[in-house]
Design a protein around this motif. Structure first.
Motif, PDB file in Angstrom:
ATOM      1  N   ALA A   1       6.577   4.805   6.591  1.00 58.89           N
ATOM      2  CA  ALA A   1       5.503   5.775   6.350  1.00 58.89           C
ATOM      3  C   ALA A   1       4.744   5.438   5.070  1.00 58.89           C
ATOM      4  O   ALA A   1       3.513   5.567   5.011  1.00 58.89           O
ATOM      5  CB  ALA A   1       6.072   7.189   6.280  1.00 58.89           C
ATOM      6  N   ASP A   2       5.474   5.009   4.030  1.00 60.37           N
ATOM      7  CA  ASP A   2       4.805   4.614   2.792  1.00 60.37           C
ATOM      8  C   ASP A   2       3.870   3.434   3.047  1.00 60.37           C
ATOM      9  O   ASP A   2       2.726   3.438   2.585  1.00 60.37           O
ATOM     10  CB  ASP A   2       5.813   4.246   1.703  1.00 60.37           C
ATOM     11  N   ALA A   3       4.350   2.414   3.749  1.00 64.34           N
ATOM     12  CA  ALA A   3       3.520   1.243   4.029  1.00 64.34           C
ATOM     13  C   ALA A   3       2.266   1.637   4.799  1.00 64.34           C
ATOM     14  O   ALA A   3       1.157   1.180   4.483  1.00 64.34           O
ATOM     15  CB  ALA A   3       4.321   0.205   4.809  1.00 64.34           C
ATOM     16  N   THR A   4       2.434   2.506   5.780  1.00 67.89           N
ATOM     17  CA  THR A   4       1.286   2.970   6.558  1.00 67.89           C
ATOM     18  C   THR A   4       0.296   3.712   5.655  1.00 67.89           C
ATOM     19  O   THR A   4      -0.919   3.479   5.721  1.00 67.89           O
ATOM     20  CB  THR A   4       1.752   3.864   7.722  1.00 67.89           C
ATOM     21  N   ALA A   5       0.798   4.578   4.787  1.00 68.35           N
ATOM     22  CA  ALA A   5      -0.072   5.340   3.886  1.00 68.35           C
ATOM     23  C   ALA A   5      -0.770   4.424   2.879  1.00 68.35           C
ATOM     24  O   ALA A   5      -1.968   4.578   2.620  1.00 68.35           O
ATOM     25  CB  ALA A   5       0.736   6.412   3.158  1.00 68.35           C
ATOM     26  N   VAL A   6      -0.036   3.480   2.309  1.00 68.13           N
ATOM     27  CA  VAL A   6      -0.620   2.560   1.330  1.00 68.13           C
ATOM     28  C   VAL A   6      -1.734   1.740   1.975  1.00 68.13           C
ATOM     29  O   VAL A   6      -2.836   1.612   1.423  1.00 68.13           O
ATOM     30  CB  VAL A   6       0.457   1.642   0.714  1.00 68.13           C
ATOM     31  N   LEU A   7      -1.464   1.192   3.145  1.00 70.09           N
ATOM     32  CA  LEU A   7      -2.471   0.372   3.811  1.00 70.09           C
ATOM     33  C   LEU A   7      -3.663   1.199   4.280  1.00 70.09           C
ATOM     34  O   LEU A   7      -4.810   0.743   4.192  1.00 70.09           O
ATOM     35  CB  LEU A   7      -1.839  -0.383   4.983  1.00 70.09           C
ATOM     36  N   THR A   8      -3.414   2.401   4.756  1.00 69.51           N
ATOM     37  CA  THR A   8      -4.503   3.272   5.197  1.00 69.51           C
ATOM     38  C   THR A   8      -5.400   3.643   4.022  1.00 69.51           C
ATOM     39  O   THR A   8      -6.629   3.673   4.156  1.00 69.51           O
ATOM     40  CB  THR A   8      -3.939   4.541   5.866  1.00 69.51           C
ATOM     41  N   GLY A   9      -4.818   3.901   2.868  1.00 68.01           N
ATOM     42  CA  GLY A   9      -5.585   4.318   1.698  1.00 68.01           C
ATOM     43  C   GLY A   9      -6.189   3.184   0.888  1.00 68.01           C
ATOM     44  O   GLY A   9      -6.986   3.413  -0.014  1.00 68.01           O
TER      45      GLY A   9
END
Length: 177
Positions: A5-13
């Protein structure tokens, strides 16, 4: 929050610096969306990794490792591990383990993404979806060569190894842009 979830959030942002990096970001996000195991080295045909370009705060130079398996000068980094909670802490852990440096500081926003095929070692035939961060060394600390490296060395940004992979050259250029 899980590492996935962190990786997804970091890449999305993350705001990619150019179209090629934006395309890679979309590829990473699509892979993560379809692979709950996408953060782990067992994920095939790809998996995310985290790396760190260690920079010296007192001079325009970077710490590179002569990688023990690939036998090329690269930035520090590697696979995520179960204890990692964020991509940036995974990159920071790898930089600390591989250099012995203490007091490292990481910019939590990626500097660059790099997708590359692994041609040696236990992940041969897979692709690393590397998320690369800028890490600043503390003044006056001394590095230690780990078992994963043949050597470590500081290189001035104008005096990088001649056969340096273009992705590492791009990473250095972005760090000092």
């Amino acid at each position: 929050m899980s590492l996935h979830a962190d990786a997804t959030a970091v890449l999305t942002g993350w705001d990619p610096p150019d179209a090629a990096q934006a395309e890679l970001r979309e590829h990473y996000l699509k892979y993560l969306a379809g692979h709950e195991d996408g953060m782990w080295r067992s994920s095939r045909p790809e998996h995310l990794t985290a790396s760190a370009l260690v920079v010296d705060p007192s001079a325009p130079r970077v710490l590179l490792t002569l990688h023990g398996v690939v036998n090329r000068w690269l930035q520090l980094g590697g696979h995520c591990e179960p204890g990692d909670t964020t991509l940036s802490t995974a990159a920071l852990r790898e930089a600390t383990e591989e250099s012995g440096l203490t007091g490292l500081r990481i910019d939590p926003q990626p500097l660059q993404l790099s997708r590359h095929e692994i041609t040696a070692g236990g992940c041969r035939g897979t692709f690393h979806l590397d998320v690369q961060f800028r890490v600043t060394a503390a003044a006056g600390t001394t590095y230690v060569v780990s078992e994963e490296s043949h050597d470590l060395a500081w290189f001035g940004v104008e005096d990088l190894p001649a056969d340096l992979d273009h992705a590492v050259s791009d990473l250095v250029r972005r760090a000092y842009a």
